[in-house]
Design a protein around this motif. Structure first.
Motif, PDB file in Angstrom:
ATOM      1  N   TYR A   1      -7.191   0.905  -0.001  1.00 41.99           N
ATOM      2  CA  TYR A   1      -6.403   1.525   1.066  1.00 41.99           C
ATOM      3  C   TYR A   1      -5.419   2.557   0.516  1.00 41.99           C
ATOM      4  CZ  TYR A   1      -8.134  -1.403   4.858  1.00 41.99           C
ATOM      5  OH  TYR A   1      -8.931  -1.986   5.811  1.00 41.99           O
ATOM      6  N   ALA A   2      -4.841   2.299  -0.660  1.00 39.08           N
ATOM      7  CA  ALA A   2      -3.935   3.284  -1.262  1.00 39.08           C
ATOM      8  C   ALA A   2      -4.703   4.545  -1.651  1.00 39.08           C
ATOM      9  CB  ALA A   2      -3.241   2.681  -2.478  1.00 39.08           C
ATOM     10  N   THR A   3      -5.942   4.368  -2.099  1.00 44.80           N
ATOM     11  CA  THR A   3      -6.779   5.522  -2.435  1.00 44.80           C
ATOM     12  C   THR A   3      -7.072   6.360  -1.201  1.00 44.80           C
ATOM     13  OG1 THR A   3      -7.816   4.414  -4.320  1.00 44.80           O
ATOM     14  CG2 THR A   3      -9.051   6.201  -3.302  1.00 44.80           C
TER      15      THR A   3
ATOM     16  N   VAL B   1       0.840  -1.207   0.000  1.00 50.24           N
ATOM     17  CA  VAL B   1       0.000   0.000   0.000  1.00 50.24           C
ATOM     18  C   VAL B   1       0.870   1.251   0.000  1.00 50.24           C
ATOM     19  CG1 VAL B   1      -1.657   1.339   1.357  1.00 50.24           C
ATOM     20  CG2 VAL B   1      -1.983  -1.124   1.077  1.00 50.24           C
ATOM     21  N   GLU B   2       1.944   1.211   0.775  1.00 50.49           N
ATOM     22  CA  GLU B   2       2.845   2.362   0.839  1.00 50.49           C
ATOM     23  C   GLU B   2       3.497   2.625  -0.524  1.00 50.49           C
ATOM     24  OE1 GLU B   2       6.979   3.085   3.142  1.00 50.49           O
ATOM     25  OE2 GLU B   2       5.267   2.679   4.455  1.00 50.49           O
ATOM     26  N   GLU B   3       3.920   1.569  -1.201  1.00 56.87           N
ATOM     27  CA  GLU B   3       4.524   1.729  -2.523  1.00 56.87           C
ATOM     28  C   GLU B   3       3.483   2.187  -3.542  1.00 56.87           C
ATOM     29  OE1 GLU B   3       7.612   1.831  -5.260  1.00 56.87           O
ATOM     30  OE2 GLU B   3       7.659   1.565  -3.068  1.00 56.87           O
ATOM     31  N   ALA B   4       2.274   1.655  -3.437  1.00 58.63           N
ATOM     32  CA  ALA B   4       1.197   2.067  -4.342  1.00 58.63           C
ATOM     33  C   ALA B   4       0.869   3.546  -4.163  1.00 58.63           C
ATOM     34  CB  ALA B   4      -0.044   1.218  -4.091  1.00 58.63           C
ATOM     35  N   GLN B   5       0.945   4.009  -2.931  1.00 60.63           N
ATOM     36  CA  GLN B   5       0.668   5.422  -2.670  1.00 60.63           C
ATOM     37  C   GLN B   5       1.682   6.318  -3.369  1.00 60.63           C
ATOM     38  OE1 GLN B   5       0.626   6.443   1.473  1.00 60.63           O
ATOM     39  NE2 GLN B   5       0.242   8.607   1.099  1.00 60.63           N
TER      40      GLN B   5
ATOM     41  N   LEU C   1      -3.036  -1.448  -9.896  1.00 61.71           N
ATOM     42  CA  LEU C   1      -2.452  -2.018  -8.687  1.00 61.71           C
ATOM     43  C   LEU C   1      -2.797  -3.504  -8.575  1.00 61.71           C
ATOM     44  CD1 LEU C   1      -3.277   0.852  -6.167  1.00 61.71           C
ATOM     45  CD2 LEU C   1      -1.129   0.452  -7.383  1.00 61.71           C
TER      46      LEU C   1
ATOM     47  N   ILE D   1      -5.694  -3.390  -1.762  1.00 62.30           N
ATOM     48  CA  ILE D   1      -4.575  -2.474  -2.017  1.00 62.30           C
ATOM     49  C   ILE D   1      -5.084  -1.202  -2.680  1.00 62.30           C
ATOM     50  CG2 ILE D   1      -2.466  -2.129  -3.350  1.00 62.30           C
ATOM     51  CD1 ILE D   1      -1.738  -4.988  -2.906  1.00 62.30           C
TER      52      ILE D   1
ATOM     53  N   SER E   1      -3.804   8.235  -0.091  1.00 63.07           N
ATOM     54  CA  SER E   1      -3.265   9.307  -0.929  1.00 63.07           C
ATOM     55  C   SER E   1      -4.171  10.532  -0.981  1.00 63.07           C
ATOM     56  CB  SER E   1      -3.046   8.795  -2.357  1.00 63.07           C
ATOM     57  OG  SER E   1      -4.297   8.505  -2.967  1.00 63.07           O
TER      58      SER E   1
END
Length: 478
Positions: A294-296, A257-261, A283, A291, A299
């Motif tokens: 949560y990334a949405t 998730v952190e990398e996707a952000q 993703l 993922i 960010s």
């Protein structure tokens, strides 16, 4: 909680309390097992003020089988007998699991233990950390000197080399991504695997992998049980998709998730820097959109989030194209996040490959990110031929698999690996590990392979995504 505790209901002193010991009531109060429900109506009424203002107010103590004591909080129905109940009060308490950690009894001599570790399936942040902690913990805490690394996944049991694992060998592997043992998909031949385990004299097997790998671990256990071998099997679930049921989340998910952000932030910067630019970020998420969701939320720069659990359509009123047109008129740019499993039913020109599978039995998916990017380009070009716009596409999923895990995740992985060693050291078998309601527990392997966890479109997460992005209702249709 060890098995001896589960039969200790007759003990006068509870084995543990479900509240902070520093704020616990006295042993005398606990032994009396007082409860508001057992008090007379007149006493309940007279206790109403003391319950709030006095330090010596009656505590609501509930005792249960196994010796546990729960200090509950006051409820209005404790002293207002006619309070209406909208939801059934006495609902089932659910399934309980044993807590992982050191046990009261250890059933092996350190010289007799011959352990092995194998990693299967796709890459995931934190695999090397788990390998290191298992090896070091077995060596330093239990005096186990024979730990074998199986190279190349399941087929490594019978077709590849092995690596002797010592604390010196694994000393700094946590600083690297991937897995030092190598991995692969498929190659599961139960008979050959158990033959190898039996011939080598292995009696502890640690299997690191996703849901498909854990299904294989369950089959291996059944064959070991059929042969009557003294071998304990422990599965350690790993998947960045977080699609394993029961447990709160699988390791690697937070890092993914952190990398996707980061990818979303880069797409947003590029989108707002050009005229009418649309950033598309694909993703991970074959069957579940955790993922992407949560990334949405992390960010806060996403205009539209598309996940496999929620079908969507492109054209017509309320469709994706209409939403894109509206958002470009309002902001002059937008960011779309799409999980790899979303919209697969819309790729009609590629339906001939929908039934194909990879070596692990997973459905082969079409590249929905490139497909939807091209669809958006075609739509805008057809609608307004002279309109200046751009569509950019990012796919950071492969990067998220291979990077190092973040600091917090690394700490949790170390603690989990330590508890895994303690539990399998007591000869529990066919087990897997994960946090359940925040507590590291061990569960029967079948609990995690019975189904796949999916995003509930009626849960607070999707509602929060829809709220902050103002995206159309079609995104989260039930």
């Amino acid at each position: 909680m060890d098995s001896t505790i589960s039969s200790s209901a007759s003990l006068s002193t509870p084995k543990f309390r479900c509240f902070d010991p520093t704020n616990a009531c006295s042993a005398t109060t606990a032994s009396h097992r007082r409860s508001f429900s057992n008090l007379s109506p007149s006493f309940k009424a007279s206790s109403r003020v003391n319950m709030v203002s006095s330090e010596n107010s009656e505590r609501k103590i509930v005792a249960g089988d196994g010796g546990y004591v729960l200090e509950d909080v006051p409820h209005l129905s404790d002293y207002i007998p006619d309070l209406p109940i909208v939801v059934q009060k006495d609902s089932p308490r659910g399934t309980h699991f044993r807590r992982a950690g050191p046990r009261q009894r250890v059933y092996f001599e350190s010289d007799e233990v011959y352990a092995c570790i194998v990693t299967c399936g796709g890459l995931c942040p934190g695999v090397n950390t788990v390998i290191r902690e298992i090896v070091c913990g077995l060596h330093h805490m239990y005096g186990v000197n024979q730990v074998l690394g199986i190279e190349g996944g399941y087929r490594g049991f019978y077709a590849r080399n092995t690596i002797p694992l010592t604390p010196k060998v694994v000393n700094d592997i946590h600083k690297r991504g991937g897995t030092i043992l190598g991995t692969s998909r498929g190659g599961h031949d139960t008979s050959k695997i158990v033959d190898s385990i039996q011939d080598r004299g292995i009696n502890q097997v640690y299997i690191i992998g996703g849901d498909g790998t854990q299904k294989g671990a369950s089959v291996i256990f059944e064959e070991i049980r059929r042969r009557g071998l003294k071998v304990a099997v422990a599965g350690i679930p790993k998947t960045i998709d977080n699609d394993i049921p029961v447990i709160d989340k699988s390791f690697g998910f937070d890092t993914a998730v952190e990398e996707a952000q980061r990818a979303i932030n880069a797409a947003h910067v590029e989108a707002e820097s050009f005229e009418n630019c649309i950033g598309v970020v694909k993703l991970m998420g074959r069957y579940s959109g955790f993922i992407a969701m949560y990334a949405t939320l992390a960010s806060r720069d996403v205009d539209c989030c598309l996940i496999p659990e929620s079908p969507f359509y492109l054209e017509g009123p309320g469709g994706l194209f209409e939403f894109i047109e509206k958002r470009l008129k309002e902001n002059g740019h937008m960011v779309i996040v799409i999980a790899e499993g979303a919209g697969q039913d819309l790729l009609t020109e590629c339906m001939r490959t929908m039934d194909q599978q990879d070596a692990s039995g997973n459905k082969l998916l079409q590249d929905v990110g490139l497909w939807i990017s091209q669809k958006i380009k075609n739509f805008i070009s057809f609608l307004q031929p002279n309109f200046t716009f751009d569509v950019t596409f990012r796919h950071p999923s492969k990067i998220a698999r291979a990077i190092l895990e973040n600091l917090e995740a690394c700490l949790h992985r170390c603690l989990r690996a330590m508890d895994i060693k303690h539990t399998i050291g007591s000869w529990y078998t066919c087990i897997t590990f994960g946090h359940v309601n925040g507590i590291l527990s061990f569960l029967l392997n079948q609990n995690l392979i019975s189904a796949q966890q999916k995003v509930s479109v009626t849960a607070p997460g999707p509602a929060a995504v829809s709220s902050h992005s103002c995206q159309n209702a079609f995104i989260f249709l039930a």
